[in-house]
Write a protein that holds these residues in place. Sequence first.
Motif, short mmCIF file in Angstrom:
data_model
loop_
_atom_site.label_atom_id
_atom_site.label_comp_id
_atom_site.label_asym_id
_atom_site.label_seq_id
_atom_site.Cartn_x
_atom_site.Cartn_y
_atom_site.Cartn_z
N LEU A 1 38.93 51.39 64.05
CA LEU A 1 39.34 49.99 64.25
C LEU A 1 38.14 49.07 64.36
N TYR B 1 40.49 56.75 66.04
CA TYR B 1 41.15 55.48 65.71
C TYR B 1 40.40 54.30 66.30
N ARG C 1 43.89 50.13 59.07
CA ARG C 1 45.30 49.80 58.86
C ARG C 1 45.86 50.54 57.65
N GLU D 1 38.63 47.26 60.25
CA GLU D 1 40.02 47.11 60.67
C GLU D 1 41.00 47.30 59.52
N GLU D 2 40.69 46.73 58.36
CA GLU D 2 41.60 46.82 57.22
C GLU D 2 41.71 48.26 56.73
N ASN E 1 48.15 51.90 63.59
CA ASN E 1 48.89 50.71 64.01
C ASN E 1 47.92 49.82 64.80
N VAL E 2 47.32 48.86 64.10
CA VAL E 2 46.25 48.05 64.67
C VAL E 2 46.72 47.28 65.90
N LYS E 3 47.86 46.65 65.82
CA LYS E 3 48.34 45.84 66.93
C LYS E 3 48.61 46.68 68.17
#
Length: 269
Positions: free
Chosen positions: A189, A185, A197, A193-194, A202-204
């Motif tokens: 990321l 992951y 996602r 990033e997209e 869960n990027v955040k």
Amino acid sequence: MALNEFFRKYGIFIVLALLFILFSSMTEAFLTINNLLNILRQVSMMGIVAVGMCFVMIAGGIDLSVGAQISLVSILTSWLMVHAEVHPVLAAVAGVAAATLVGFVNGYLWVTLNIHPLMITLATMTIVTGLSKMISGGMSIFGFDKSFRVLGQGYVGSIPIPVIILIVVALIGSFILNKTYFGRYVYALGGNEEAARLSGVNVKRMRMMLFSLGGFITGIAGIVLLSRMNSGQPNAGAGFEFDVLTAAILGGISIMRFILRNGGSSIAI
């Protein structure tokens, strides 16, 4: 393999070998076991922090507050041991927790404000540095129990304990990055990033976890450095961030991952 590809992949090792040859030709003491172990002990704290920085940088972030975190760990742990008479183990846990919290705040501000972490961590670096000086009054704190020195000044056989800690942290970091889903992951990321996602990452949450992990590892390095210096210094980590960034980049982390976000646009720097 093309020549330029060879130098891109192995150039840093060639330079390292040449430096070894140069320094060993200048003095016979350079290649002795004691000298090499001494060098490793001196760079072990920077290496430990660099492991945490690798997680952050691979995912496309950066943390300029690691030096300030080192100073905070040094002062907070010292103050708790000397002035609050807290047990060294509990004081060390509190120091590491403080660095982890700073890392979490960095990640939280990144996902909340959507500002490049270069700017965020530059601000937190100033804030945390000021906090360290407030706690210490700008003065050194000393007078620890002798047993606390073991972590930074002790040996296991002939190997310094800080070197052992560096090796353990590096091996664990390598295992996580290369052998676990979490590591995948992290790479996803930083790569796209997209796409990460859309794949369910869960990027955040990942951003906050990575900065927290970086803070946790920095906290460990701060405790080792405090034990080695045997006194809490409000400027213990001054300039540390640049050495760590240099180590991470020379180790192969791409600086091209850094992206400055401005609203909906992205500008590579």
